[in-house]
Design a protein around this motif. Structure first.
Motif, PDB file in Angstrom:
ATOM      1  N   ASP A  58       0.518   4.392  -2.680  1.00  0.00           N
ATOM      2  CA  ASP A  58       0.355   5.808  -2.321  1.00  0.00           C
ATOM      3  C   ASP A  58       1.441   6.665  -2.965  1.00  0.00           C
ATOM      4  O   ASP A  58       1.177   7.773  -3.458  1.00  0.00           O
ATOM      5  CB  ASP A  58       0.399   5.971  -0.797  1.00  0.00           C
ATOM      6  CG  ASP A  58      -0.819   5.367  -0.115  1.00  0.00           C
ATOM      7  OD1 ASP A  58      -1.841   5.139  -0.801  1.00  0.00           O
ATOM      8  OD2 ASP A  58      -0.746   5.107   1.106  1.00  0.00           O
ATOM      9  N   PRO A  65       0.813  -1.225   0.000  1.00  0.00           N
ATOM     10  CA  PRO A  65       0.000   0.000   0.000  1.00  0.00           C
ATOM     11  C   PRO A  65       0.842   1.269   0.000  1.00  0.00           C
ATOM     12  O   PRO A  65       0.458   2.278  -0.603  1.00  0.00           O
ATOM     13  CB  PRO A  65      -0.823  -0.125   1.293  1.00  0.00           C
ATOM     14  CG  PRO A  65      -0.843  -1.593   1.592  1.00  0.00           C
ATOM     15  CD  PRO A  65       0.468  -2.126   1.118  1.00  0.00           C
ATOM     16  N   GLN A  68       0.690   7.110  -6.649  1.00  0.00           N
ATOM     17  CA  GLN A  68      -0.385   8.099  -6.838  1.00  0.00           C
ATOM     18  C   GLN A  68       0.169   9.515  -6.714  1.00  0.00           C
ATOM     19  O   GLN A  68      -0.190  10.414  -7.503  1.00  0.00           O
ATOM     20  CB  GLN A  68      -1.490   7.879  -5.799  1.00  0.00           C
ATOM     21  CG  GLN A  68      -2.240   6.551  -5.899  1.00  0.00           C
ATOM     22  CD  GLN A  68      -3.407   6.606  -6.876  1.00  0.00           C
ATOM     23  OE1 GLN A  68      -3.372   7.328  -7.857  1.00  0.00           O
ATOM     24  NE2 GLN A  68      -4.428   5.804  -6.613  1.00  0.00           N
TER      25      GLN A  68
END
Length: 448
Positions: free
Chosen positions: A285, A281, A288
Motif C-alpha cells: 500500500d 500488504p 502504491q
C-alpha cells in the motif's frame, strides 16, 4: 496504479500454483516481427548501400551523408562533452573493464588424461563483432560500454558499432554514443539502425562494412527479429526483449526506494514490466501511494504510467518470504532487487535472474551505468537458462587434442567398439589402420 495478484493462502488450500504463468509478462511476438524484417534484410543483402539509404529514410527520416561516421565527428563528440558527463563515462568504463578482466579468467586449460594423452581447451576470441546500440526512445550510450569493453578485454580484433542516425544530429548517431566510441578507441562506427543494421553486419555491404561473425546488443522487437532471422549466418548474443524489474521486499523495505526503482525501469518503454513481490500488504500500500506521488513528477510520466498500468506489471502478494523466493525464481527477471532483511542471504537462494541487486543501496540504475556489471541481460524468463553479455560471450572454446602413439593405443579398442556400436565401422578403422595387425605390438586395454 499497479494491479494486485494475491497468492496468499492458495497453497494452504491445496492449490497447485504455476508461478511462471501467474506472474505476467509483456507480449513480445518475435515470430510476427520476423516477417516484417525479412524483406528489409533481403534488400540489404541484394542492394547494399542503396537499401540502407531507402530504409534509413523510411524509418529514421534522415539519410546520413556517410553511413560510416568520419573520425573527425567521433573526436568532436568527445570535445563537446560536458566535463561531468565525461567523468561519468570514464568511471563507468573503468569499472566495467575491471570486472571484465576478472570475468576473463584463464584462457587455456590443459588436462593430461594419461601419459601422452593431453586435451587443452583454448578460449579464442571471435574475429569480428558487430555491436548494436539502440537509439529509439532513448539513445542508450551506456550500451556502448556494455558491448565494447568486454569485447576488447576478450581480445576481439575487429569491432564495429552501429546506431541509428538522428534527425536532430544531421544524420549522425547521438553525440554521446560517438563520444564513447572515441573514448574506447572504436573507429568503425555506422549511422545505421534497426533490422537493416543487423543485416549489414550479417551479410556485409560491399565497399562499406565487412561481414561480422557475431552480432550483440539490445534493440527493439525488429532488431531482435532480424537477429533471429539471421542467426546461423552469424551468431548472436541473445533475443533481448522489453526491460523488466522484479523487486522482492519485506515489511522492512523503504517504500520510497522501492517505488523509485519500479519507476526507473518503467521509464524505458510503455511495455516495460515492473513487478513487486512482497509478503507485507502494508508495504504494498505504501509503495502504491509513493508511485502515485512520484510518477507525476517524472519527465516521462505518460510512458511510465502506461508501463505500470499494463498487464505486465503488478504487485504480487505472497504468504511469506519463502514463497516470494519461489515466485521470483519462477519469474526469472532480467533485473531482481532484494529489499529484505538479510538480503545477502536471500541472494544466495536466487537461482534465476539476469542480475541480482542486493539491498536498498544497490538499485538497478547503478547496474545500468556504473556498477561495473553488465546491463545487457536476458529477458522474458530466459534468465533460467541464459547469462548476460560478458567477456565469455565474445570467446569460443576450442579443444586441442594431442595423443601420442602409446596413448592412442591405450584406448584404441574402446574407439573401435564404440564405433561398431554406432554402425560407423570406418570410424574404428581410422584407428585400427594405424596399428596394422595385433602383431604390431599395440597394447589392448588392460594388457601389460
Amino acid at each position: 496504479m499497479l494491479r494486485v495478484i494475491d497468492l496468499r493462502d492458495r497453497l494452504a488450500s491445496g492449490e497447485q500454483l504455476d508461478y511462471a504463468a501467474l506472474v505476467p509478462r509483456a507480449e513480445f511476438d518475435v515470430d510476427a516481427a520476423v516477417e516484417v524484417v525479412r524483406p528489409i534484410c533481403d534488400d540489404v543483402a541484394v542492394r547494399g548501400v542503396s537499401a540502407l539509404r531507402h530504409w534509413s529514410d523510411r524509418f529514421d527520416h534522415v539519410v546520413p551523408e556517410e553511413f560510416r561516421v568520419p573520425a573527425a565527428d567521433l573526436a568532436a563528440a568527445v570535445e563537446q562533452l560536458d566535463p561531468e558527463v565525461r567523468a561519468a563515462f570514464e568511471v563507468a568504463i573503468d569499472r566495467r573493464r575491471r570486472v571484465s578482466a576478472a570475468e576473463l579468467g584463464e584462457t587455456s586449460t590443459t588436462v593430461e588424461l594419461a601419459p601422452g594423452a593431453v586435451v587443452t581447451q583454448r578460449m579464442i576470441p571471435v574475429n569480428r563483432v558487430g555491436l548494436y546500440v539502440p537509439g529509439g526512445l532513448a539513445a542508450l550510450a551506456s550500451s556502448v560500454i556494455m558491448n565494447v569493453v568486454p569485447a576488447q578485454v576478450a581480445g576481439v580484433a575487429s569491432l564495429a558499432v552501429a546506431s541509428p542516425p538522428q534527425v536532430d544530429f544531421d544524420g549522425l548517431p547521438h553525440p554521446n554514443i560517438l563520444a564513447l566510441c572515441h573514448l574506447l578507441g572504436v573507429e568503425e562506427v555506422y549511422a545505421v539502425g534497426g533490422a537493416q543494421a543487423v543485416a549489414m553486419f550479417a551479410y556485409g555491404v560491399e565497399d562499406l562494412c565487412p561481414k561480422v561473425d557475431l552480432v550483440t546488443g539490445p534493440g527493439n522487437i525488429y532488431v531482435v527479429a532480424a537477429k533471429r532471422l539471421l542467426k546461423g549466418l552469424v551468431n548472436i548474443d541473445s533475443e533481448a526483449g522489453t526491460t523488466e524489474i522484479a523487486i522482492l521486499a519485506d515489511a522492512e523495505a523503504e517504500p520510497v526506494h522501492v517505488a523509485a526503482d519500479l519507476i526507473s525501469q518503467a521509464e524505458h518503454d510503455p511495455a516495460a514490466a515492473a513487478v513487486l513481490v512482497t509478503d507485507a500488504p502494508g508495504l504494498a500500500d505504501a509503495v502504491q501511494a509513493e508511485l502515485a506521488a512520484q510518477v507525476p513528477e517524472a519527465k516521462h510520466a505518460e510512458r511510465i504510467t502506461t508501463a505500470l498500468g499494463g498487464h505486465q506489471s503488478a504487485v504480487v502478494l505472497v504468504d511469506d518470504l519463502d514463497q516470494g523466493i519461489d515466485v521470483v525464481n519462477a519469474y526469472a527477471a532480467e533485473h531482481l532487487e532484494l529489499h529484505t532483511v538479510d538480503a545477502a542471504g536471500v541472494a544466495s537462494r536466487i537461482t534465476n535472474a539476469g542480475a541480482i541487486f542486493v539491498g536498498t543501496w544497490s538499485p538497478v540504475s547503478l547496474g545500468d551505468y556504473c556498477a561495473g556489471s553488465t546491463h545487457v541481460l536476458p529477458t522474458a524468463g530466459c534468465a533460467c537458462h541464459s547469462s548476460g553479455l560478458n567477456v565469455k560471450s565474445f570467446l569460443k572454446a576450442v579443444n586441442v587434442i594431442s595423443y601420442d602413439r602409446a596413448a592412442l593405443s591405450e584406448v584404441a579398442r574402446h574407439v573401435e567398439v564404440f564405433a561398431e556400436s554406432e554402425d560407423l565401422p570406418a570410424h574404428g578403422a581410422a584407428v585400427s589402420r594405424r596399428f596394422p595387425g595385433d602383431a604390431s605390438g599395440r597394447r589392448r586395454p588392460g594388457q601389460e
